[in-house]
Design a protein around this motif. Structure first.
Motif, PDB file in Angstrom:
ATOM      1  N   VAL A   1       0.864  -1.179   0.000  1.00 19.04           N
ATOM      2  CA  VAL A   1       0.000   0.000   0.000  1.00 19.04           C
ATOM      3  C   VAL A   1       0.903   1.232   0.000  1.00 19.04           C
ATOM      4  O   VAL A   1       1.868   1.307   0.772  1.00 19.04           O
ATOM      5  CB  VAL A   1      -0.915   0.013   1.235  1.00 19.04           C
ATOM      6  N   VAL A   2       0.604   2.184  -0.877  1.00 18.73           N
ATOM      7  CA  VAL A   2       1.400   3.408  -0.984  1.00 18.73           C
ATOM      8  C   VAL A   2       0.577   4.583  -0.474  1.00 18.73           C
ATOM      9  O   VAL A   2      -0.579   4.764  -0.879  1.00 18.73           O
ATOM     10  CB  VAL A   2       1.846   3.663  -2.438  1.00 18.73           C
TER      11      VAL A   2
ATOM     12  N   GLY B   1       0.494  12.792   5.448  1.00 16.53           N
ATOM     13  CA  GLY B   1      -0.617  13.711   5.635  1.00 16.53           C
ATOM     14  C   GLY B   1      -1.934  13.196   5.115  1.00 16.53           C
ATOM     15  O   GLY B   1      -2.996  13.687   5.512  1.00 16.53           O
ATOM     16  N   ASP B   2      -1.881  12.198   4.212  1.00 19.03           N
ATOM     17  CA  ASP B   2      -3.117  11.632   3.655  1.00 19.03           C
ATOM     18  C   ASP B   2      -3.705  10.580   4.596  1.00 19.03           C
ATOM     19  O   ASP B   2      -3.049  10.122   5.541  1.00 19.03           O
ATOM     20  CB  ASP B   2      -2.848  10.987   2.296  1.00 19.03           C
ATOM     21  N   ASP B   3      -4.956  10.184   4.323  1.00 19.60           N
ATOM     22  CA  ASP B   3      -5.581   9.039   4.980  1.00 19.60           C
ATOM     23  C   ASP B   3      -5.448   7.840   4.056  1.00 19.60           C
ATOM     24  O   ASP B   3      -5.450   7.979   2.832  1.00 19.60           O
ATOM     25  CB  ASP B   3      -7.055   9.309   5.267  1.00 19.60           C
ATOM     26  N   THR B   4      -5.332   6.641   4.628  1.00 20.45           N
ATOM     27  CA  THR B   4      -5.201   5.453   3.801  1.00 20.45           C
ATOM     28  C   THR B   4      -5.902   4.278   4.466  1.00 20.45           C
ATOM     29  O   THR B   4      -6.372   4.362   5.605  1.00 20.45           O
ATOM     30  CB  THR B   4      -3.712   5.120   3.554  1.00 20.45           C
TER      31      THR B   4
ATOM     32  N   LYS C   1      -8.381   1.450   8.872  1.00 25.50           N
ATOM     33  CA  LYS C   1      -8.313   2.826   8.384  1.00 25.50           C
ATOM     34  C   LYS C   1      -7.275   3.582   9.202  1.00 25.50           C
ATOM     35  O   LYS C   1      -7.331   3.598  10.437  1.00 25.50           O
ATOM     36  CB  LYS C   1      -9.680   3.508   8.503  1.00 25.50           C
ATOM     37  N   LEU C   2      -6.338   4.223   8.489  1.00 29.67           N
ATOM     38  CA  LEU C   2      -5.257   4.962   9.140  1.00 29.67           C
ATOM     39  C   LEU C   2      -5.286   6.396   8.638  1.00 29.67           C
ATOM     40  O   LEU C   2      -5.203   6.647   7.435  1.00 29.67           O
ATOM     41  CB  LEU C   2      -3.907   4.310   8.821  1.00 29.67           C
TER      42      LEU C   2
ATOM     43  N   VAL D   1       0.576  -6.847   5.527  1.00 26.18           N
ATOM     44  CA  VAL D   1       0.328  -5.680   4.679  1.00 26.18           C
ATOM     45  C   VAL D   1       1.533  -4.751   4.807  1.00 26.18           C
ATOM     46  O   VAL D   1       1.864  -4.317   5.919  1.00 26.18           O
ATOM     47  CB  VAL D   1      -0.949  -4.923   5.097  1.00 26.18           C
ATOM     48  N   ASP D   2       2.186  -4.476   3.688  1.00 22.89           N
ATOM     49  CA  ASP D   2       3.334  -3.564   3.689  1.00 22.89           C
ATOM     50  C   ASP D   2       2.876  -2.163   3.305  1.00 22.89           C
ATOM     51  O   ASP D   2       2.188  -1.981   2.301  1.00 22.89           O
ATOM     52  CB  ASP D   2       4.406  -4.041   2.715  1.00 22.89           C
ATOM     53  N   LEU D   3       3.272  -1.185   4.103  1.00 23.61           N
ATOM     54  CA  LEU D   3       2.915   0.209   3.845  1.00 23.61           C
ATOM     55  C   LEU D   3       4.167   0.994   3.451  1.00 23.61           C
ATOM     56  O   LEU D   3       5.142   1.056   4.218  1.00 23.61           O
ATOM     57  CB  LEU D   3       2.273   0.844   5.079  1.00 23.61           C
ATOM     58  N   VAL D   4       4.140   1.562   2.258  1.00 22.33           N
ATOM     59  CA  VAL D   4       5.207   2.434   1.775  1.00 22.33           C
ATOM     60  C   VAL D   4       4.715   3.877   1.888  1.00 22.33           C
ATOM     61  O   VAL D   4       3.654   4.208   1.356  1.00 22.33           O
ATOM     62  CB  VAL D   4       5.578   2.113   0.313  1.00 22.33           C
TER      63      VAL D   4
END
Length: 269
Positions: free
Chosen positions: A64-65, A69-72, A137-138, A162-165
């Protein structure tokens, strides 16, 4: 082991993810529907337990990219979809202490187990849980959020990774400098500070072709953010439009700025 009132026969086909419950009874004709209803109620708990035998916790195949500052959303779901609202759901990061990012148990979030870095930034909507969607939700993503997460349901002994970039992008500045060796040309310097992960810098002409430029200078600051800069020498001529582009391939993010190099002014004596 399935714990419930035991029927006569239970046939489980794991490959097909099916189960057949057989419980014999010999009622008279007037009691058939009544007995059928009683059996369905009797083995409702068994049905739910059998459903869970086949349930898998599934995560995404790709990272997940997200941009700072954004929501993901960190995707994770149950297959087949079953109600997870009454299950314990754990989201963790093994490199953290405590490792818990979000814990759902008995219909509420256990805040006392949560890592302080994620306070008031995570949620598991109950309407999603009822549909087997255990995605996290982050909000207000931080650079420190990058890493590998696990969604885990103890009752199913199932988990997924789940990998978060996380990326940081910034603006660009082009500076025009004189060329002491050739007055018909100018030197352009492009610089951009505050990127993550490490980006690359490209110079393009008006047709989008790469220009031959000097080596890119890359600096990494104490905040882990990168600053890149590069110089290119171009001619002063009509319609010489130059683009500086900074891009990150793994986050698919880019920023660019353009400059029109003016025509050389020739004066006669």
């Amino acid at each position: 082991m399935v714990v419930a009132n035991q029927p006569d026969i239970v046939v489980v086909e794991k490959q097909k993810k099916t189960a057949v419950v057989i419980d014999g009874v010999v009622p008279n004709d007037t009691n058939i529907r009544k007995k059928e209803h009683e059996k369905l109620e009797k083995y409702q708990g068994l049905r739910e337990e059998l459903e869970r035998i086949f349930v898998e916790v599934v995560g995404p195949s790709d990272p997940v990219v997200a941009i700072v500052g954004d929501d993901t959303v960190l995707p994770c779901h149950l297959d087949p979809a079953v109600n997870a609202a009454d299950m314990t759901v754990e989201w963790t990061r093994s490199d953290l202490t405590p490792r818990f990012v979000h814990v759902w148990r008995d219909g509420v979030e256990l805040v006392n187990k949560k890592n302080e870095a994620y306070m008031e930034r995570t949620s598991l909507p109950i309407n999603n849980l009822k549909l087997g969607d255990i995605s996290l939700k982050l909000s207000k993503v931080k650079l420190s959020d990058r890493g590998s997460y696990k969604c885990f349901i103890p009752a199913l002994s199932g988990q997924a990774s789940v990998d978060l970039v996380v990326g940081v992008v910034s603006s660009l500045i082009i500076t025009v400098m004189r060329n002491s060796e050739d007055s018909s040309k100018v030197v352009l310097q492009c610089e951009s500070a505050g990127w993550y992960p490490e980006p690359e810098l490209l110079w393009l002409d008006g047709e989008g072709n790469l220009l031959s430029a000097g080596p890119t200078e890359t600096l990494r600051g104490p905040d882990d953010l990168y600053t890149v800069s590069s110089r290119v020498t171009v001619e002063k001529r009509h319609s010489n439009n130059i683009t500086c582009r900074v891009q990150q391939r793994n986050t698919n993010q880019s920023r660019e700025t353009h400059i029109h190099v003016p025509v050389l002014l020739v004066t006669s004596s």
